[in-house]
Design a protein around this motif. Structure first.
Motif, PDB file in Angstrom:
ATOM      1  N   LYS A 127      -5.643   6.559  -5.072  1.00 51.22           N
ATOM      2  CA  LYS A 127      -6.186   5.203  -5.156  1.00 51.22           C
ATOM      3  C   LYS A 127      -6.822   4.774  -3.837  1.00 51.22           C
ATOM      4  N   LYS A 128      -7.817   3.892  -3.947  1.00 51.20           N
ATOM      5  CA  LYS A 128      -8.396   3.266  -2.770  1.00 51.20           C
ATOM      6  C   LYS A 128      -7.923   1.819  -2.699  1.00 51.20           C
TER       7      LYS A 128
ATOM      8  N   LYS B 236      -1.642   8.957  -4.739  1.00 49.15           N
ATOM      9  CA  LYS B 236      -2.362   9.042  -3.466  1.00 49.15           C
ATOM     10  C   LYS B 236      -3.872   8.935  -3.616  1.00 49.15           C
TER      11      LYS B 236
ATOM     12  N   TYR C 170      -1.148   4.201   6.025  1.00 44.90           N
ATOM     13  CA  TYR C 170      -1.224   3.263   4.900  1.00 44.90           C
ATOM     14  C   TYR C 170      -2.229   2.150   5.159  1.00 44.90           C
TER      15      TYR C 170
ATOM     16  N   LYS D 192       0.770   4.115  -2.788  1.00 49.41           N
ATOM     17  CA  LYS D 192       0.335   5.450  -2.347  1.00 49.41           C
ATOM     18  C   LYS D 192       1.394   6.500  -2.658  1.00 49.41           C
ATOM     19  N   ASN D 193       2.648   6.112  -2.582  1.00 47.99           N
ATOM     20  CA  ASN D 193       3.723   7.037  -2.919  1.00 47.99           C
ATOM     21  C   ASN D 193       3.740   7.352  -4.419  1.00 47.99           C
TER      22      ASN D 193
ATOM     23  N   ILE E 151       0.841  -1.198   0.000  1.00 46.68           N
ATOM     24  CA  ILE E 151       0.000   0.000   0.000  1.00 46.68           C
ATOM     25  C   ILE E 151       0.875   1.247   0.000  1.00 46.68           C
ATOM     26  N   LYS E 152       1.907   1.231   0.829  1.00 48.33           N
ATOM     27  CA  LYS E 152       2.831   2.370   0.905  1.00 48.33           C
ATOM     28  C   LYS E 152       3.478   2.638  -0.456  1.00 48.33           C
TER      29      LYS E 152
END
Length: 388
Positions: free
Chosen positions: A198-199, A196, A298, A192-193, A188-189
């Protein structure tokens, strides 16, 4: 003699032979034990130059002959096909840019059963995950392990393929066999990096995810963008020595696997295998140490508890009760998930499994711990019905 070794030409040749010996020898060892190859190679550098040539030449000839043998002998059992999709247990990253049609026989509870052969397509993207879409054009990213990565399932029937066919939303599958909770958060991290917006939908399985997490294991997802390591493992994957050697040793351990499997149960006249370790105990719990607080930002948007095969078919198992585990409450008390929508799919799967049995259909593979195509189809419906 030592003075000859220090001559510039001899020294350069010795180092070159040592590096080449290290690279070839490392193909036979796991990433975790690569230090053994380094130590042997350092010792080899100190040998007489002629000895070094002989040893290296023999290793090269042996490796070429072994590769030729493996070209003509390629078992298609559960674990060998798995080895085509992940580099290895100790470098848990998916093999990138695959597009292969392969046969596979046996499940993870009966890996050598050749009576039920399946032909499947496996396709991966440039990150090594099983997708036909780039993650940038998707809305949701699925985080899980072998349940979603399942290499017994054809690409067209994967959970993300089914979701993309049934919904206007687009789903990306960032799951990999062998992942645990630390890998989930790191994955997830990683995404997300990159983006940002996205779910994230994470699955959690009581059979092997409900643990007391004290330490954070090595974060394989940090290696998703490491091109040097990936290129090295592409070389290892091409020769596939380590995996094939593991296959041979696994054959020798077959009796140990048999001890873990319960083959005594019949449902609707069908012999159904159950993994004893996944007879989930009613006192099962999950805890995270304070070290995991680094993952608070996260946490997934949705967390889905997926039942084990024994939980779904518990009514047919005389020595296993249908407990009310109250998983949602246990997870809701964990700070990591305080902003997460927690869903337990156990009753959903139990009810749907009962309906399927009326036509003698099962939602799990009979010789495997994972959901089959029908089970994944049901799971896709559950996810779509519970989107935020």
């Amino acid at each position: 003699m030592f003075s000859d070794f220090l001559k510039p030409k001899n020294l350069i040749l010795s180092i070159f032979y040592g590096v080449l010996f290290f690279l070839i020898l490392s193909l036979y060892f796991s990433y975790q034990k690569i230090y053994i190859c380094l130590l042997i190679s350092i010792i080899l550098i100190l040998f007489n130059l002629n000895y070094k040539k002989i040893i290296l030449l023999n290793l090269i000839i042996f490796s070429i002959l072994l590769k030729i043998i493996f070209i003509f002998y390629t078992p298609q059992d559960y674990y060998t096909v798995l080895s085509k999709t992940i580099y290895e247990k100790h470098f848990l990253v998916g093999v990138k840019n695959l597009n292969i049609n392969t046969q596979i026989y046996g499940g993870n509870m009966d890996p050598n059963n050749k009576n039920n052969i399946r032909t499947i397509n496996i396709k991966t993207d440039n990150l090594g995950f099983r997708n036909n879409l780039d993650f940038n054009v998707t809305d949701y990213i699925l985080i899980g392990d072998s349940l979603f990565h399942n290499h017994r399932i054809d690409q067209s029937n994967l959970i993300n393929s089914q979701l993309n066919n049934k919904s206007e939303y687009k789903f990306y599958n960032a799951s990999l066999t062998g992942y645990d909770m630390a890998h989930y958060f790191e994955t997830i991290k990683f995404f997300k990096n990159l983006n940002k917006d996205k779910k994230f939908i994470m699955i959690i399985f009581p059979g092997n995810d409900f643990l007391n997490y004290e330490k954070i294991k090595e974060s394989y997802s940090k290696n998703l963008g490491n091109k040097v390591l990936k290129n090295y493992f592409e070389l290892k994957e091409f020769f596939d020595f380590y995996t094939r050697i593991k296959f041979i040793t696994n054959l020798l351990k077959k009796s140990k696997l048999e001890e873990r499997i319960d083959k005594t149960h019949n449902i609707n006249g069908e012999n159904i295998f159950f993994y004893k370790k996944y007879y989930v105990d009613p006192d099962i719990d999950i805890n995270f140490s304070d070290k995991f607080n680094i993952y608070k930002e996260y946490s997934p948007d949705i967390l889905i508890i997926v039942p084990s095969k024994s939980q779904v078919y518990c009514e047919f198992l005389p020595n296993y009760d249908c407990y009310n585990f109250n998983f949602e409450k246990k997870l809701a008390n964990i700070p990591l998930f305080e902003n997460t929508n927690i869903l337990d799919s156990t009753n959903f799967f139990k009810n749907e499994a009962q309906k399927k049995l009326l036509s003698n259909n099962f939602i799990f593979f009979k010789d495997d711990t994972h959901l089959n195509e029908e089970g994944l189809s049901l799971f896709s419906e559950f996810i779509l019905a519970n989107l935020n």
